[in-house]
Design a protein around this motif. Sequence first.
Motif, PDB file in Angstrom:
ATOM      1  N   THR A 196       0.842  -1.194   0.000  1.00  0.00           N
ATOM      2  CA  THR A 196       0.000   0.000   0.000  1.00  0.00           C
ATOM      3  C   THR A 196       0.880   1.247   0.000  1.00  0.00           C
ATOM      4  N   THR A 197       0.604   2.172  -0.896  1.00  0.00           N
ATOM      5  CA  THR A 197       1.339   3.437  -0.922  1.00  0.00           C
ATOM      6  C   THR A 197       0.373   4.593  -0.739  1.00  0.00           C
ATOM      7  N   VAL A 198       0.835   5.631  -0.079  1.00  0.00           N
ATOM      8  CA  VAL A 198       0.038   6.849   0.094  1.00  0.00           C
ATOM      9  C   VAL A 198       0.907   8.054  -0.238  1.00  0.00           C
ATOM     10  N   ASN A 249       5.355  16.681  11.060  1.00  0.00           N
ATOM     11  CA  ASN A 249       3.914  16.730  10.808  1.00  0.00           C
ATOM     12  C   ASN A 249       3.536  15.940   9.555  1.00  0.00           C
ATOM     13  N   ARG A 250       4.366  16.041   8.501  1.00  0.00           N
ATOM     14  CA  ARG A 250       4.082  15.306   7.264  1.00  0.00           C
ATOM     15  C   ARG A 250       4.168  13.798   7.480  1.00  0.00           C
ATOM     16  N   MET A 251       5.150  13.352   8.262  1.00  0.00           N
ATOM     17  CA  MET A 251       5.291  11.917   8.534  1.00  0.00           C
ATOM     18  C   MET A 251       4.126  11.409   9.380  1.00  0.00           C
ATOM     19  N   ALA A 252       3.688  12.223  10.314  1.00  0.00           N
ATOM     20  CA  ALA A 252       2.523  11.832  11.126  1.00  0.00           C
ATOM     21  C   ALA A 252       1.285  11.704  10.238  1.00  0.00           C
ATOM     22  N   SER A 253       1.127  12.632   9.294  1.00  0.00           N
ATOM     23  CA  SER A 253      -0.009  12.564   8.365  1.00  0.00           C
ATOM     24  C   SER A 253       0.091  11.326   7.482  1.00  0.00           C
ATOM     25  N   ALA A 254       1.309  11.018   7.052  1.00  0.00           N
ATOM     26  CA  ALA A 254       1.507   9.851   6.196  1.00  0.00           C
ATOM     27  C   ALA A 254       1.133   8.569   6.927  1.00  0.00           C
ATOM     28  N   ARG A 255       1.540   8.442   8.189  1.00  0.00           N
ATOM     29  CA  ARG A 255       1.206   7.228   8.955  1.00  0.00           C
ATOM     30  C   ARG A 255      -0.298   7.093   9.171  1.00  0.00           C
ATOM     31  N   ALA A 256      -0.965   8.214   9.449  1.00  0.00           N
ATOM     32  CA  ALA A 256      -2.417   8.175   9.635  1.00  0.00           C
ATOM     33  C   ALA A 256      -3.114   7.810   8.329  1.00  0.00           C
ATOM     34  N   LYS A 257      -2.652   8.372   7.226  1.00  0.00           N
ATOM     35  CA  LYS A 257      -3.238   8.086   5.922  1.00  0.00           C
ATOM     36  C   LYS A 257      -3.001   6.628   5.533  1.00  0.00           C
ATOM     37  N   MET A 258      -1.826   6.095   5.888  1.00  0.00           N
ATOM     38  CA  MET A 258      -1.514   4.697   5.592  1.00  0.00           C
ATOM     39  C   MET A 258      -2.437   3.755   6.351  1.00  0.00           C
ATOM     40  N   ARG A 295      -5.476   4.298   7.322  1.00  0.00           N
ATOM     41  CA  ARG A 295      -6.806   4.331   6.702  1.00  0.00           C
ATOM     42  C   ARG A 295      -6.805   3.560   5.383  1.00  0.00           C
ATOM     43  N   ALA A 296      -5.754   3.735   4.595  1.00  0.00           N
ATOM     44  CA  ALA A 296      -5.680   3.061   3.295  1.00  0.00           C
ATOM     45  C   ALA A 296      -5.648   1.547   3.460  1.00  0.00           C
ATOM     46  N   LYS A 297      -4.897   1.069   4.441  1.00  0.00           N
ATOM     47  CA  LYS A 297      -4.821  -0.374   4.674  1.00  0.00           C
ATOM     48  C   LYS A 297      -6.163  -0.918   5.157  1.00  0.00           C
ATOM     49  N   ALA A 298      -6.845  -0.144   5.997  1.00  0.00           N
ATOM     50  CA  ALA A 298      -8.130  -0.595   6.533  1.00  0.00           C
ATOM     51  C   ALA A 298      -9.188  -0.710   5.434  1.00  0.00           C
ATOM     52  N   LEU A 299      -9.072   0.123   4.393  1.00  0.00           N
ATOM     53  CA  LEU A 299     -10.051   0.114   3.315  1.00  0.00           C
ATOM     54  C   LEU A 299      -9.841  -1.027   2.329  1.00  0.00           C
ATOM     55  N   LYS A 300      -8.645  -1.614   2.351  1.00  0.00           N
ATOM     56  CA  LYS A 300      -8.371  -2.703   1.427  1.00  0.00           C
ATOM     57  C   LYS A 300      -9.022  -3.985   1.924  1.00  0.00           C
ATOM     58  N   ALA A 301      -9.663  -4.678   1.002  1.00  0.00           N
ATOM     59  CA  ALA A 301     -10.299  -5.962   1.351  1.00  0.00           C
ATOM     60  C   ALA A 301      -9.722  -7.022   0.435  1.00  0.00           C
ATOM     61  N   GLU A 302      -8.499  -7.458   0.734  1.00  0.00           N
ATOM     62  CA  GLU A 302      -7.826  -8.448  -0.098  1.00  0.00           C
ATOM     63  C   GLU A 302      -8.442  -9.834   0.100  1.00  0.00           C
ATOM     64  N   LEU A 303      -8.513 -10.601  -0.988  1.00  0.00           N
ATOM     65  CA  LEU A 303      -8.911 -11.996  -0.873  1.00  0.00           C
ATOM     66  C   LEU A 303      -7.817 -12.768  -0.141  1.00  0.00           C
ATOM     67  N   THR A 304      -8.204 -13.638   0.799  1.00  0.00           N
ATOM     68  CA  THR A 304      -7.202 -14.437   1.498  1.00  0.00           C
ATOM     69  C   THR A 304      -6.697 -15.563   0.612  1.00  0.00           C
ATOM     70  N   SER A 305      -7.497 -15.994  -0.344  1.00  0.00           N
ATOM     71  CA  SER A 305      -7.063 -17.018  -1.290  1.00  0.00           C
ATOM     72  C   SER A 305      -7.896 -16.895  -2.560  1.00  0.00           C
ATOM     73  N   LEU A 306      -7.339 -17.354  -3.652  1.00  0.00           N
ATOM     74  CA  LEU A 306      -8.042 -17.311  -4.921  1.00  0.00           C
ATOM     75  C   LEU A 306      -8.819 -18.604  -5.133  1.00  0.00           C
ATOM     76  N   PRO A 307     -10.048 -18.529  -5.623  1.00  0.00           N
ATOM     77  CA  PRO A 307     -10.818 -19.755  -5.871  1.00  0.00           C
ATOM     78  C   PRO A 307     -10.191 -20.558  -7.005  1.00  0.00           C
ATOM     79  N   LEU A 308     -10.039 -21.872  -6.807  1.00  0.00           N
ATOM     80  CA  LEU A 308      -9.453 -22.755  -7.807  1.00  0.00           C
ATOM     81  C   LEU A 308     -10.512 -23.694  -8.365  1.00  0.00           C
TER      82      LEU A 308
END
Length: 273
Positions: A44-46, A61-70, A72-85
Motif C-alpha cells: 500500500t502506498t500513500v 507533521n508530514r510523517m505523522a499525516s503519512a502514517r495516519a493516511k496509511m 486508513r488506506a490499509k483498513a479500506l483494502k479488502a484483499e482476498l485471502t485465497s483465490l478460488p481454484l
Amino acid sequence: GDEDVVFAAGGSGGFLTDDANTAQHMAEWLESEFRQKTTCGSVTTVIVPPDGEKSDGWFKNRMASARAKMRRAKALKAELTSLPLEPYVRPCAACGMLAAEFRDDPEGELICNACMKKRQKGRQERGYKQKFEKHLSNVAADKSAIWKNTGLAPDLNALAELDSSKSIGFITMDGNNMGQLLDEIESKDDYFNYSKKLKDTVEKLIFEALIAITKPRDGNWPFEIVLIGGDDVMLFVTAQYAMPVALHIVQRFEQHSDEILQAAGFDPHKHER
C-alpha cells in the motif's frame, strides 16, 4: 536519487519529491512492481501533499499525516485471502492457495509461480549466509576459526539433529515503542540516520550473539536467520542455545540504545526509553 530516500527497511519505506506527478507515478510503479515481483504480494502506498512552507516541524507533521493516511488506506483494502481454484486445477503443493505452474527440482513438487520465486530467492540468499560470512571475515581469528568450512544445515530437520534434544527454538523480537519514537523525529536526516543505525546495529548484534554463544557442529551452523528488518528479528536456533542467544541480544540492544537515540537526534539522558 538516494538523497530523496527517507528510509527503507523491512516492509516499509518513504521518500520525498517536489513534483506531484512524480509522486503519483512512483506510487503506482511501486504497487505494480511489488505485485509483479512477488506474484501474490501487495503493498500500500500513500501520498501526502506539502502543507505550505517548510516551517519548523514540517517534516514531523508530514510523517505523522503519512502514517495516519496509511492506516486508513490499509483498513479500506479488502484483499482476498485465497483465490478460488477450479476442480481441474492442481493447487500449489507449498501454499495451497494458487494454481500450480511449475515442477520444482529436486523435490519435484508442483508449485505456483509465487512459491517458485520464493524458493529461487531463498536458494540464492538463504539464511543471511553471505552477510554472516562477511561479518566473520572481520572477526578476530581466534573467534572465527571454528566457523571455517562450515555452513547452513540443509533444512530444519537437520538443524534439530544438531541438538541433543532433537529440538529447535524459534526466536522472534520486535522493539518496544519504536512507533512512538518515530513520531518524535523532527528531520529527514535524523529519520534516515535512525533507520540506518537501527538496521545496522540489530544485524551486528545478531551476528555477535550467534558467534559468542553458539558453536557449529558436524560442519553445520546451529542456527538459521529468517529475518532482520529494522527492529524485527526472526531466527531458528538449536534448543540449547535459544534462551542464551535471546537474552544476549536483548541485553546488548539495551546497551546500544543510546547510540540509536543519538542517531535520531535525541539526547539519551533526557529521552525516556
